[in-house]
Scaffold this motif. Sequence first.
Motif, PDB file in Angstrom:
ATOM      1  N   THR A  16      36.576  45.069  33.650  1.00 11.85           N
ATOM      2  CA  THR A  16      36.909  46.416  34.114  1.00 11.85           C
ATOM      3  C   THR A  16      35.922  46.843  35.193  1.00 11.85           C
ATOM      4  O   THR A  16      34.712  46.687  35.049  1.00 11.85           O
ATOM      5  CB  THR A  16      36.872  47.391  32.927  1.00 11.85           C
ATOM      6  OG1 THR A  16      37.857  46.996  31.974  1.00 11.85           O
ATOM      7  CG2 THR A  16      37.151  48.808  33.393  1.00 11.85           C
ATOM      8  N   GLN A  17      36.456  47.397  36.304  1.00  9.90           N
ATOM      9  CA  GLN A  17      35.627  47.794  37.437  1.00  9.90           C
ATOM     10  C   GLN A  17      35.409  49.303  37.451  1.00  9.90           C
ATOM     11  O   GLN A  17      36.327  50.080  37.180  1.00  9.90           O
ATOM     12  CB  GLN A  17      36.299  47.394  38.752  1.00  9.90           C
ATOM     13  CG  GLN A  17      36.287  45.903  39.023  1.00  9.90           C
ATOM     14  CD  GLN A  17      36.865  45.616  40.390  1.00  9.90           C
ATOM     15  OE1 GLN A  17      38.075  45.487  40.540  1.00  9.90           O
ATOM     16  NE2 GLN A  17      36.005  45.551  41.389  1.00  9.90           N
ATOM     17  N   HIS A  18      34.205  49.691  37.796  1.00 10.52           N
ATOM     18  CA  HIS A  18      33.869  51.108  37.940  1.00 10.52           C
ATOM     19  C   HIS A  18      33.858  51.467  39.419  1.00 10.52           C
ATOM     20  O   HIS A  18      33.204  50.809  40.228  1.00 10.52           O
ATOM     21  CB  HIS A  18      32.504  51.406  37.314  1.00 10.52           C
ATOM     22  CG  HIS A  18      32.083  52.838  37.473  1.00 10.52           C
ATOM     23  ND1 HIS A  18      31.190  53.241  38.419  1.00 10.52           N
ATOM     24  CD2 HIS A  18      32.456  53.956  36.789  1.00 10.52           C
ATOM     25  CE1 HIS A  18      31.014  54.560  38.330  1.00 10.52           C
ATOM     26  NE2 HIS A  18      31.768  55.008  37.342  1.00 10.52           N
ATOM     27  N   ARG A  72      34.004  54.775  42.563  1.00 10.43           N
ATOM     28  CA  ARG A  72      33.774  56.181  42.928  1.00 10.43           C
ATOM     29  C   ARG A  72      34.719  56.519  44.084  1.00 10.43           C
ATOM     30  O   ARG A  72      34.638  55.922  45.163  1.00 10.43           O
ATOM     31  CB  ARG A  72      32.312  56.396  43.325  1.00 10.43           C
ATOM     32  CG  ARG A  72      31.356  56.126  42.168  1.00 10.43           C
ATOM     33  CD  ARG A  72      29.900  56.173  42.587  1.00 10.43           C
ATOM     34  NE  ARG A  72      29.577  55.168  43.591  1.00 10.43           N
ATOM     35  CZ  ARG A  72      29.350  53.894  43.312  1.00 10.43           C
ATOM     36  NH1 ARG A  72      29.448  53.465  42.059  1.00 10.43           N
ATOM     37  NH2 ARG A  72      29.042  53.029  44.256  1.00 10.43           N
ATOM     38  N   SER A  84      34.877  59.693  39.641  1.00 10.87           N
ATOM     39  CA  SER A  84      34.614  58.327  39.195  1.00 10.87           C
ATOM     40  C   SER A  84      35.648  57.939  38.156  1.00 10.87           C
ATOM     41  O   SER A  84      36.054  58.765  37.332  1.00 10.87           O
ATOM     42  CB  SER A  84      33.210  58.208  38.585  1.00 10.87           C
ATOM     43  OG  SER A  84      32.213  58.468  39.547  1.00 10.87           O
ATOM     44  N   SER A  85      36.068  56.693  38.203  1.00 10.55           N
ATOM     45  CA  SER A  85      36.997  56.179  37.203  1.00 10.55           C
ATOM     46  C   SER A  85      36.891  54.661  37.188  1.00 10.55           C
ATOM     47  O   SER A  85      36.169  54.065  37.990  1.00 10.55           O
ATOM     48  CB  SER A  85      38.429  56.623  37.490  1.00 10.55           C
ATOM     49  OG  SER A  85      38.843  56.148  38.763  1.00 10.55           O
ATOM     50  N   THR A  86      37.622  54.047  36.263  1.00 13.44           N
ATOM     51  CA  THR A  86      37.581  52.597  36.146  1.00 13.44           C
ATOM     52  C   THR A  86      38.974  52.016  36.326  1.00 13.44           C
ATOM     53  O   THR A  86      39.977  52.659  36.018  1.00 13.44           O
ATOM     54  CB  THR A  86      37.033  52.164  34.771  1.00 13.44           C
ATOM     55  OG1 THR A  86      37.839  52.741  33.738  1.00 13.44           O
ATOM     56  CG2 THR A  86      35.592  52.624  34.601  1.00 13.44           C
ATOM     57  N   ASP A  95      31.326  48.996  41.905  1.00 14.95           N
ATOM     58  CA  ASP A  95      30.175  48.237  41.450  1.00 14.95           C
ATOM     59  C   ASP A  95      30.492  46.743  41.543  1.00 14.95           C
ATOM     60  O   ASP A  95      31.598  46.349  41.901  1.00 14.95           O
ATOM     61  CB  ASP A  95      29.829  48.600  39.999  1.00 14.95           C
ATOM     62  CG  ASP A  95      29.348  50.049  39.888  1.00 14.95           C
ATOM     63  OD1 ASP A  95      28.903  50.603  40.911  1.00 14.95           O
ATOM     64  OD2 ASP A  95      29.446  50.607  38.777  1.00 14.95           O
TER      65      ASP A  95
END
Length: 373
Positions: free
Chosen positions: A41-43, A45, A57-59, A223
């Motif tokens: 899972t990627q984070h 912005r 921000s979300s994933t 990220d």
Amino acid sequence: MRLRTALLATTLMAAAPVAANATIITGPYVDLGAGYNLVQTQHGRYANDPVARQSSSSTLRHHDGFTGFGSFGWGFGNGLRAEVEGVYNYSEINHRSGVPNTTSGSDQSYGGLVNALYDIDLKQFGVDIPVTPFVGVGVGYLWQHYNPTTTTYINNGGTTRLGGTTGSFAYQGIVGAAFDVPNVPGLQITAQYRMIGQAFTDGSFSHTSYGPTGRRTGNVNFDDRFNHQFILGLRYAFNTAPPPPPPAPVVVPPAPTPARTYLVFFDWDRSDLTARAREIVAEAAQASTHVQTTRIEVNGYTDNSAAHPGPRGEKYNLGLSIRRANSVKAELIRDGVPANAIDIHGYGEQHPLVPTGPNTREPQNRRVEIILH
């Protein structure tokens, strides 16, 4: 769950039992593989979010994916290998965190890496099977591309579309095992796990949002990205032609009685019996039933070359001579000779049949003598 299941499958493949010598690559080889790609899972912005009406921000959660690679490399004969690799990765995207929404899309990455790997020769630990575990690391450059990935917000109908392509530094860790294909020198089946990481710079990707406040555009910063890959492949090494057979033993004129001493020859650094060696052992076993034999002496020898130079090589050759003697003893037993009638000895490099200089591969010194007493 998917990660745990894939790890278990790779472990089971690497532990499958087999029986023959493993291949350590010397010279050029090619390697192809494909398998399952699981992206963490990627984070991210997001600027100008249409629902929050500000940066948010979300994933992103990924679903199924696949990977494929091709490489060309060189083995140095001591376990070390270096290779250049081209790789392609694909992954579906099916969820974005935050307020209720539906998300669909996919992404892909492609590029090249340079890898350094090490094959672990299990014969050093007394394990003589056709499996070669290996580990490695790699660095390179990959382009990451987001195919149009759309998020539709259920509450207000707002929409965000993510896209863009950027290149970045990439790195990977590799662990796996190669399995020799019987009767096909140089061909191996591989099973491996890889973790590929990418580091993105700020503003790497873009998004366009449509919501209550109208159309907005902005950048998306992610990220580091991590791919977990479970791969099956085929590898072919070119310089694996079998060594020439040892010279035939000197023919002794027929004697009125069966010969009392039999010589069995071996390939370099091998303890398994060739077809000709099994015939000689069978002759010795049959002769032991036709003459008065009280004891059978089986003596193993090596030449003075070794896979490991120095004192360590002498110790290794001593163990190799004992393994050769044990191989002949086991064949004699299969041919009907009682086990308690056989004595085995290993002499390593001592008592060569043909005197040679140091570190010389002499086929006639790689032998086992069967002596009928």
